[in-house]
Design a protein around this motif. Sequence first.
Motif, PDB file in Angstrom:
ATOM      1  N   VAL A 169    -114.508  91.499  27.455  1.00  0.00           N
ATOM      2  CA  VAL A 169    -115.351  90.418  27.979  1.00  0.00           C
ATOM      3  C   VAL A 169    -114.498  89.352  28.650  1.00  0.00           C
ATOM      4  O   VAL A 169    -114.836  88.849  29.736  1.00  0.00           O
ATOM      5  N   LEU A 170    -113.403  88.988  28.035  1.00  0.00           N
ATOM      6  CA  LEU A 170    -112.531  87.962  28.619  1.00  0.00           C
ATOM      7  C   LEU A 170    -112.000  88.393  29.981  1.00  0.00           C
ATOM      8  O   LEU A 170    -111.912  87.580  30.910  1.00  0.00           O
ATOM      9  N   HIS A 171    -111.660  89.658  30.098  1.00  0.00           N
ATOM     10  CA  HIS A 171    -111.108  90.145  31.361  1.00  0.00           C
ATOM     11  C   HIS A 171    -112.186  90.439  32.398  1.00  0.00           C
ATOM     12  O   HIS A 171    -112.096  89.977  33.545  1.00  0.00           O
ATOM     13  N   GLU A 172    -113.221  91.168  32.005  1.00  0.00           N
ATOM     14  CA  GLU A 172    -114.185  91.673  32.964  1.00  0.00           C
ATOM     15  C   GLU A 172    -115.298  90.689  33.284  1.00  0.00           C
ATOM     16  O   GLU A 172    -115.819  90.680  34.411  1.00  0.00           O
ATOM     17  N   GLU A 173    -115.701  89.860  32.331  1.00  0.00           N
ATOM     18  CA  GLU A 173    -116.785  88.915  32.565  1.00  0.00           C
ATOM     19  C   GLU A 173    -116.297  87.499  32.843  1.00  0.00           C
ATOM     20  O   GLU A 173    -116.893  86.787  33.640  1.00  0.00           O
ATOM     21  N   ARG A 174    -115.223  87.094  32.169  1.00  0.00           N
ATOM     22  CA  ARG A 174    -114.704  85.740  32.366  1.00  0.00           C
ATOM     23  C   ARG A 174    -113.607  85.681  33.409  1.00  0.00           C
ATOM     24  O   ARG A 174    -113.137  84.597  33.768  1.00  0.00           O
ATOM     25  N   GLY A 175    -113.174  86.815  33.905  1.00  0.00           N
ATOM     26  CA  GLY A 175    -112.226  86.844  35.016  1.00  0.00           C
ATOM     27  C   GLY A 175    -110.790  86.537  34.657  1.00  0.00           C
ATOM     28  O   GLY A 175    -110.000  86.141  35.529  1.00  0.00           O
ATOM     29  N   ALA A 176    -110.400  86.719  33.410  1.00  0.00           N
ATOM     30  CA  ALA A 176    -109.015  86.472  33.027  1.00  0.00           C
ATOM     31  C   ALA A 176    -108.097  87.510  33.661  1.00  0.00           C
ATOM     32  O   ALA A 176    -108.364  88.713  33.595  1.00  0.00           O
ATOM     33  N   THR A 177    -107.011  87.043  34.265  1.00  0.00           N
ATOM     34  CA  THR A 177    -106.030  87.946  34.871  1.00  0.00           C
ATOM     35  C   THR A 177    -104.780  88.089  34.013  1.00  0.00           C
ATOM     36  O   THR A 177    -103.886  88.869  34.355  1.00  0.00           O
ATOM     37  N   ALA A 178    -104.703  87.332  32.920  1.00  0.00           N
ATOM     38  CA  ALA A 178    -103.587  87.435  31.984  1.00  0.00           C
ATOM     39  C   ALA A 178    -104.036  86.896  30.635  1.00  0.00           C
ATOM     40  O   ALA A 178    -104.940  86.053  30.557  1.00  0.00           O
ATOM     41  N   PHE A 179    -103.405  87.404  29.586  1.00  0.00           N
ATOM     42  CA  PHE A 179    -103.700  86.944  28.230  1.00  0.00           C
ATOM     43  C   PHE A 179    -102.490  86.197  27.686  1.00  0.00           C
ATOM     44  O   PHE A 179    -101.339  86.554  27.970  1.00  0.00           O
ATOM     45  N   LEU A 180    -102.773  85.181  26.881  1.00  0.00           N
ATOM     46  CA  LEU A 180    -101.722  84.365  26.302  1.00  0.00           C
ATOM     47  C   LEU A 180    -101.973  84.229  24.802  1.00  0.00           C
ATOM     48  O   LEU A 180    -102.965  83.656  24.371  1.00  0.00           O
ATOM     49  N   ASP A 181    -101.072  84.809  24.004  1.00  0.00           N
ATOM     50  CA  ASP A 181    -101.136  84.767  22.545  1.00  0.00           C
ATOM     51  C   ASP A 181    -100.424  83.494  22.092  1.00  0.00           C
ATOM     52  O   ASP A 181     -99.217  83.351  22.259  1.00  0.00           O
ATOM     53  N   ILE A 182    -101.189  82.549  21.519  1.00  0.00           N
ATOM     54  CA  ILE A 182    -100.623  81.262  21.108  1.00  0.00           C
ATOM     55  C   ILE A 182    -100.729  81.130  19.595  1.00  0.00           C
ATOM     56  O   ILE A 182    -101.823  81.099  19.039  1.00  0.00           O
ATOM     57  N   GLY A 183     -99.576  81.047  18.941  1.00  0.00           N
ATOM     58  CA  GLY A 183     -99.544  80.922  17.491  1.00  0.00           C
ATOM     59  C   GLY A 183     -98.459  81.802  16.914  1.00  0.00           C
ATOM     60  O   GLY A 183     -97.700  82.444  17.650  1.00  0.00           O
ATOM     61  N   PRO A 184     -98.355  81.855  15.591  1.00  0.00           N
ATOM     62  CA  PRO A 184     -97.303  82.665  14.960  1.00  0.00           C
ATOM     63  C   PRO A 184     -97.458  84.149  15.284  1.00  0.00           C
ATOM     64  O   PRO A 184     -98.557  84.659  15.445  1.00  0.00           O
ATOM     65  N   GLY A 185     -96.322  84.830  15.354  1.00  0.00           N
ATOM     66  CA  GLY A 185     -96.342  86.269  15.526  1.00  0.00           C
ATOM     67  C   GLY A 185     -96.692  86.709  16.934  1.00  0.00           C
ATOM     68  O   GLY A 185     -96.831  85.909  17.854  1.00  0.00           O
ATOM     69  N   ALA A 186     -96.834  88.026  17.084  1.00  0.00           N
ATOM     70  CA  ALA A 186     -97.163  88.612  18.383  1.00  0.00           C
ATOM     71  C   ALA A 186     -98.226  89.688  18.245  1.00  0.00           C
ATOM     72  O   ALA A 186     -98.354  90.553  19.107  1.00  0.00           O
ATOM     73  N   THR A 187     -99.016  89.622  17.173  1.00  0.00           N
ATOM     74  CA  THR A 187     -99.997  90.661  16.889  1.00  0.00           C
ATOM     75  C   THR A 187    -101.021  90.802  18.002  1.00  0.00           C
ATOM     76  O   THR A 187    -101.343  91.915  18.447  1.00  0.00           O
ATOM     77  N   LEU A 188    -101.564  89.676  18.469  1.00  0.00           N
ATOM     78  CA  LEU A 188    -102.638  89.746  19.458  1.00  0.00           C
ATOM     79  C   LEU A 188    -102.119  90.197  20.823  1.00  0.00           C
ATOM     80  O   LEU A 188    -102.822  90.917  21.543  1.00  0.00           O
ATOM     81  N   ALA A 189    -100.915  89.798  21.179  1.00  0.00           N
ATOM     82  CA  ALA A 189    -100.339  90.287  22.433  1.00  0.00           C
ATOM     83  C   ALA A 189    -100.179  91.799  22.387  1.00  0.00           C
ATOM     84  O   ALA A 189    -100.463  92.502  23.368  1.00  0.00           O
ATOM     85  N   ALA A 190     -99.757  92.322  21.229  1.00  0.00           N
ATOM     86  CA  ALA A 190     -99.591  93.770  21.096  1.00  0.00           C
ATOM     87  C   ALA A 190    -100.935  94.493  21.170  1.00  0.00           C
ATOM     88  O   ALA A 190    -101.062  95.526  21.834  1.00  0.00           O
ATOM     89  N   LEU A 191    -101.951  93.946  20.495  1.00  0.00           N
ATOM     90  CA  LEU A 191    -103.275  94.574  20.557  1.00  0.00           C
ATOM     91  C   LEU A 191    -103.825  94.559  21.976  1.00  0.00           C
ATOM     92  O   LEU A 191    -104.449  95.525  22.427  1.00  0.00           O
ATOM     93  N   ARG A 209    -102.215  94.706  24.749  1.00  0.00           N
ATOM     94  CA  ARG A 209    -101.570  95.739  25.562  1.00  0.00           C
ATOM     95  C   ARG A 209    -102.153  97.118  25.277  1.00  0.00           C
ATOM     96  O   ARG A 209    -102.155  97.993  26.147  1.00  0.00           O
ATOM     97  N   ARG A 210    -102.639  97.318  24.055  1.00  0.00           N
ATOM     98  CA  ARG A 210    -103.247  98.610  23.729  1.00  0.00           C
ATOM     99  C   ARG A 210    -104.658  98.726  24.304  1.00  0.00           C
ATOM    100  O   ARG A 210    -105.092  99.806  24.687  1.00  0.00           O
ATOM    101  N   VAL A 211    -105.385  97.609  24.325  1.00  0.00           N
ATOM    102  CA  VAL A 211    -106.763  97.636  24.819  1.00  0.00           C
ATOM    103  C   VAL A 211    -106.801  97.612  26.339  1.00  0.00           C
ATOM    104  O   VAL A 211    -107.565  98.360  26.975  1.00  0.00           O
ATOM    105  N   LEU A 212    -105.991  96.741  26.944  1.00  0.00           N
ATOM    106  CA  LEU A 212    -105.988  96.554  28.400  1.00  0.00           C
ATOM    107  C   LEU A 212    -104.549  96.616  28.907  1.00  0.00           C
ATOM    108  O   LEU A 212    -103.954  95.588  29.260  1.00  0.00           O
ATOM    109  N   PRO A 213    -103.954  97.794  28.934  1.00  0.00           N
ATOM    110  CA  PRO A 213    -102.538  97.897  29.291  1.00  0.00           C
ATOM    111  C   PRO A 213    -102.225  97.446  30.709  1.00  0.00           C
ATOM    112  O   PRO A 213    -101.064  97.121  31.001  1.00  0.00           O
TER     113      PRO A 213
END
Length: 315
Positions: A272-294, A296-300
């Motif tokens: 939804v963030l990419h296709e409906e809200r038009g996001a061209t990049a994701f930014l994981d803000i906070g401890p760790g890198a879990t969401l950035a890794a996920l 890349r698996r969902v929208l490589p």
Amino acid sequence: MVAHVEGSTAGPRYAVLFPGQGVQRPGMGEPWRGTESWELVDSVSRASGFDVAELLLTADQETLSRTDHAQISVFTASLLAWSEFRRQDPSAGVVALAGHSLGEYTALVAAGVLSVTDGARLVGERGRAMAEAARQRPGAMAAVMGGDLRQVTELVEEARRDGCELWVANHNSPQQTVIAGSRTAVEATAGRAAGAGLRYSVLPVTAACHSPYMEPAGAPLRRALDLTDFTAGTLPVVANVDARAHRGGEHWGDLCARQLVGPVRWADTLHVLHEERGATAFLDIGPGATLAALTRRVLPEVPSHRFRTPVPQSA
């Protein structure tokens, strides 16, 4: 101390993601102690009733593993990172926000839907209520990997037909779904998963989050939500429970209450963030890198970055 976005490029339309419980680690507040944003720690401590500075700077892993400690510390560390990101790059193009489970409360503060004080109060109440629910009815969770949501759902439904208390808790990516329920059910399902050719990892938790096991936490959280002012905000937030973008408003009280016992639709949220809200990049803000890794698996094909700072030198 200079903060930066790893791999950033000019002019992206960011969808900002905030992590949930599980990414906490000792000393995770240290990079932010010398920043202007550190004053947020006092505000969160007063509103939540926790000594957040101690949790962020000196608490050990065992202390941070407590549900209530983990939630308020991750919430605060993520807010510190968000505050510094906005202070250092105020013109960055952020089009929408989302947070994984607990991270949804951070997203609501970042979007202006909740004040820092209300967000901290809610996270404090949520953490305490969930910890008490887990004491009343201990549970377990496991990550199932290598199969899609349909396969894992069939596995869960088969277990429930045999009398097991088991539910889908998080759909994180096409190849990772988290299930939750009684410890007996979660451990017994390992054999079923292996038989279906799936990898299976029991998580180091004693709560069955995002399942009916959290229903005892519903009443205290609902009381706290009813006392909260959800304002219009400035940015849309994609909700966990329905994977739809919402502006601010009182309906967030119901969305947060439903999220407590309902599954997190994270893979759908990223689409939804990419296709409906038009996001061209994701930014994981906070401890760790879990969401950035996920991500890349969902929208490589979509760039996924982390916002981080180097560890500052000691005073």
